[in-house]
Design a protein around this motif. Structure first.
Motif, PDB file in Angstrom:
ATOM      1  N   GLU A   1       0.810  -1.228   0.000  1.00  0.00           N
ATOM      2  CA  GLU A   1       0.000   0.000   0.000  1.00  0.00           C
ATOM      3  C   GLU A   1       0.839   1.272   0.000  1.00  0.00           C
ATOM      4  N   PHE A   2       2.169   1.122   0.129  1.00  0.00           N
ATOM      5  CA  PHE A   2       3.059   2.285   0.134  1.00  0.00           C
ATOM      6  C   PHE A   2       3.866   2.379  -1.159  1.00  0.00           C
ATOM      7  N   ASP A   3       3.378   1.726  -2.212  1.00  0.00           N
ATOM      8  CA  ASP A   3       4.031   1.732  -3.529  1.00  0.00           C
ATOM      9  C   ASP A   3       5.417   1.103  -3.495  1.00  0.00           C
ATOM     10  N   HIS A   4       5.607   0.171  -2.562  1.00  0.00           N
ATOM     11  CA  HIS A   4       6.875  -0.558  -2.486  1.00  0.00           C
ATOM     12  C   HIS A   4       6.682  -1.944  -3.086  1.00  0.00           C
ATOM     13  N   ILE A   5       7.548  -2.327  -4.008  1.00  0.00           N
ATOM     14  CA  ILE A   5       7.433  -3.623  -4.676  1.00  0.00           C
ATOM     15  C   ILE A   5       7.917  -4.727  -3.738  1.00  0.00           C
ATOM     16  N   ILE A   6       7.007  -5.634  -3.392  1.00  0.00           N
ATOM     17  CA  ILE A   6       7.344  -6.766  -2.529  1.00  0.00           C
ATOM     18  C   ILE A   6       7.966  -7.889  -3.344  1.00  0.00           C
ATOM     19  N   LEU A   7       7.407  -8.123  -4.538  1.00  0.00           N
ATOM     20  CA  LEU A   7       7.882  -9.215  -5.391  1.00  0.00           C
ATOM     21  C   LEU A   7       7.703  -8.844  -6.847  1.00  0.00           C
ATOM     22  N   ALA A   8       8.712  -9.123  -7.638  1.00  0.00           N
ATOM     23  CA  ALA A   8       8.633  -8.991  -9.095  1.00  0.00           C
ATOM     24  C   ALA A   8       9.474 -10.124  -9.663  1.00  0.00           C
ATOM     25  N   ASN A   9       8.809 -11.111 -10.286  1.00  0.00           N
ATOM     26  CA  ASN A   9       9.574 -12.255 -10.774  1.00  0.00           C
ATOM     27  C   ASN A   9      10.271 -11.936 -12.100  1.00  0.00           C
ATOM     28  N   LYS A  10      11.095 -12.880 -12.559  1.00  0.00           N
ATOM     29  CA  LYS A  10      11.883 -12.662 -13.776  1.00  0.00           C
ATOM     30  C   LYS A  10      10.981 -12.519 -14.998  1.00  0.00           C
ATOM     31  N   GLN A  11       9.872 -13.278 -15.018  1.00  0.00           N
ATOM     32  CA  GLN A  11       8.972 -13.209 -16.160  1.00  0.00           C
ATOM     33  C   GLN A  11       8.357 -11.823 -16.315  1.00  0.00           C
ATOM     34  N   PHE A  12       8.098 -11.157 -15.200  1.00  0.00           N
ATOM     35  CA  PHE A  12       7.551  -9.802 -15.276  1.00  0.00           C
ATOM     36  C   PHE A  12       8.545  -8.879 -15.969  1.00  0.00           C
ATOM     37  N   GLY A  13       9.798  -8.950 -15.547  1.00  0.00           N
ATOM     38  CA  GLY A  13      10.821  -8.129 -16.178  1.00  0.00           C
ATOM     39  C   GLY A  13      10.994  -8.463 -17.649  1.00  0.00           C
ATOM     40  N   PHE A  14      10.908  -9.763 -17.981  1.00  0.00           N
ATOM     41  CA  PHE A  14      11.066 -10.188 -19.369  1.00  0.00           C
ATOM     42  C   PHE A  14       9.894  -9.715 -20.227  1.00  0.00           C
ATOM     43  N   HIS A  15       8.662  -9.916 -19.737  1.00  0.00           N
ATOM     44  CA  HIS A  15       7.472  -9.530 -20.493  1.00  0.00           C
ATOM     45  C   HIS A  15       7.453  -8.031 -20.786  1.00  0.00           C
ATOM     46  N   LEU A  16       7.749  -7.234 -19.774  1.00  0.00           N
ATOM     47  CA  LEU A  16       7.628  -5.790 -19.911  1.00  0.00           C
ATOM     48  C   LEU A  16       8.939  -5.114 -20.287  1.00  0.00           C
ATOM     49  N   GLU A  17       9.953  -5.935 -20.646  1.00  0.00           N
ATOM     50  CA  GLU A  17      11.271  -5.411 -21.027  1.00  0.00           C
ATOM     51  C   GLU A  17      11.781  -4.433 -19.972  1.00  0.00           C
ATOM     52  N   MET A  18      11.736  -4.907 -18.724  1.00  0.00           N
ATOM     53  CA  MET A  18      12.079  -4.093 -17.575  1.00  0.00           C
ATOM     54  C   MET A  18      13.543  -4.345 -17.165  1.00  0.00           C
ATOM     55  N   PRO A  19      14.413  -3.347 -17.228  1.00  0.00           N
ATOM     56  CA  PRO A  19      15.805  -3.540 -16.799  1.00  0.00           C
ATOM     57  C   PRO A  19      15.883  -3.931 -15.329  1.00  0.00           C
ATOM     58  N   PHE A  20      16.874  -4.789 -14.999  1.00  0.00           N
ATOM     59  CA  PHE A  20      17.029  -5.236 -13.611  1.00  0.00           C
ATOM     60  C   PHE A  20      17.306  -4.048 -12.682  1.00  0.00           C
ATOM     61  N   GLU A  21      18.068  -3.092 -13.165  1.00  0.00           N
ATOM     62  CA  GLU A  21      18.406  -1.936 -12.328  1.00  0.00           C
ATOM     63  C   GLU A  21      17.151  -1.167 -11.931  1.00  0.00           C
ATOM     64  N   LEU A  22      16.177  -1.131 -12.837  1.00  0.00           N
ATOM     65  CA  LEU A  22      14.930  -0.421 -12.552  1.00  0.00           C
ATOM     66  C   LEU A  22      14.107  -1.186 -11.522  1.00  0.00           C
ATOM     67  N   LEU A  23      13.991  -2.515 -11.692  1.00  0.00           N
ATOM     68  CA  LEU A  23      13.234  -3.318 -10.743  1.00  0.00           C
ATOM     69  C   LEU A  23      13.878  -3.338  -9.373  1.00  0.00           C
ATOM     70  N   SER A  24      15.208  -3.280  -9.333  1.00  0.00           N
ATOM     71  CA  SER A  24      15.919  -3.367  -8.060  1.00  0.00           C
ATOM     72  C   SER A  24      15.671  -2.153  -7.176  1.00  0.00           C
ATOM     73  N   THR A  25      15.117  -1.074  -7.739  1.00  0.00           N
ATOM     74  CA  THR A  25      14.783   0.093  -6.909  1.00  0.00           C
ATOM     75  C   THR A  25      13.618  -0.201  -5.976  1.00  0.00           C
ATOM     76  N   ARG A  26      12.797  -1.225  -6.331  1.00  0.00           N
ATOM     77  CA  ARG A  26      11.610  -1.601  -5.542  1.00  0.00           C
ATOM     78  C   ARG A  26      10.604  -0.462  -5.424  1.00  0.00           C
ATOM     79  N   ASP A  27      10.681   0.505  -6.341  1.00  0.00           N
ATOM     80  CA  ASP A  27       9.771   1.652  -6.326  1.00  0.00           C
ATOM     81  C   ASP A  27       8.759   1.481  -7.449  1.00  0.00           C
ATOM     82  N   ASP A  28       7.483   1.264  -7.090  1.00  0.00           N
ATOM     83  CA  ASP A  28       6.464   1.011  -8.094  1.00  0.00           C
ATOM     84  C   ASP A  28       6.205   2.231  -8.967  1.00  0.00           C
TER      85      ASP A  28
END
Length: 273
Positions: free
Chosen positions: A122-149
């Motif tokens: 509820e605070f816009d903090h990413i609890i979990l994002a699996n590898k498939q999410f990053g692959f599907h949305l072409e999401m760089p690991f550095e971006l996901l690692s911020t844990r900021d939704d």
């Protein structure tokens, strides 16, 4: 030899009487395989209050339990001694191990599924994002690692076909915490996703955030659209076929009847086409 010189209630979790406990050494209640580590620990000079540590102890019936130990050095009747407070934490340890196992199991399931999974609190903090999410949305690991939704949403907004509708849908679901949702998400690169979202609640039914699933249905949608095309258009020329003609003619006739209008049909016959 780590002689016990005094005891108050701490023998009870191990099921020895106080008098019986006073005749024992610490080594008597520790599993034999733990004695080398015990010798190493007690060889160190102890000063002041020590941090809580967990040791295994043997109960009178032979059962092994986990005991949290807090100790403090002192002088007892002129003898250098150690004051020890012990608490049975076996059930707590079992509960912690069960939680760790469930967490490992859930993480394994998240990484083996074909779906992209995103879990946001509820605070816009990413609890979990699996590898498939990053692959599907072409999401760089550095971006996901911020844990900021909010950063992830900005990246996704640049990828989707209808960014305004995308943002409005996310805002709506975040403000309507009890609602579930299922729709299609189309990206500019041609990919199509079946998007499902549901509220994330704990065992007390308290809202903790939202979970999103993204399944790539691009190939299925292309196949469906191809079947739809072949139903109404010629595969060789791409021109409308007889089925589409009859469908459009029936609709035009129905509209003409409703509006009391006339309908003209021009028929061209091409020889040797």
């Amino acid at each position: 030899d780590y002689k016990v010189t005094g005891v108050q209630t701490c023998a009870l979790p191990i099921c020895f009487s106080s008098q019986e406990f006073l005749t024992m050494t610490i080594a008597d209640i520790r599993p034999e395989e733990d004695l080398p580590a015990l010798s190493e620990a007690t060889a160190k000079t102890i000063r002041g209050l020590q941090e809580a540590t967990i040791w295994r102890h043997r109960k009178r019936n032979g059962a092994i339990i986990d005991v949290e130990i807090i100790s403090h050095d002192l002088t007892f009747h002129g003898i250098e001694a150690e004051l020890i407070a012990a608490r049975d934490v076996t059930e707590r340890k079992l509960a912690e191990e069960a939680i760790l196992f469930k967490t490992a199991l859930l993480e394994a399931q998240a990484e083996t599924t074909i779906d992209g999974i995103l879990v946001v609190d509820e605070f816009d903090h990413i609890i979990l994002a699996n590898k498939q999410f990053g692959f599907h949305l072409e999401m760089p690991f550095e971006l996901l690692s911020t844990r900021d939704d909010r950063i992830v949403l900005k990246h996704m907004t640049d990828k989707v076909e209808a960014p305004d509708a995308f943002i409005e849908r996310v805002k709506y679901l975040n403000s309507h915490q009890d609602e579930k949702s299922r729709d299609e998400l189309r990206l500019k690169n041609g990919k199509i996703f079946d998007r499902y979202s549901a509220p994330l609640v704990d065992s007390n039914l308290r809202y903790r955030g939202r979970i999103w699933y993204f399944r790539d249905i691009t190939h299925r949608k292309v196949a469906e659209e191809r079947v739809q095309f072949l139903a109404y258009y010629d595969a060789l020329t791409g021109l409308p076929n007889r089925t589409l003609l009859l469908d459009r003619l029936a609709k035009a006739l129905a509209a003409a009847r409703r509006q009391n209008n006339k309908l003209a049909l021009l028929y061209l016959d091409l020889d040797r086409f």
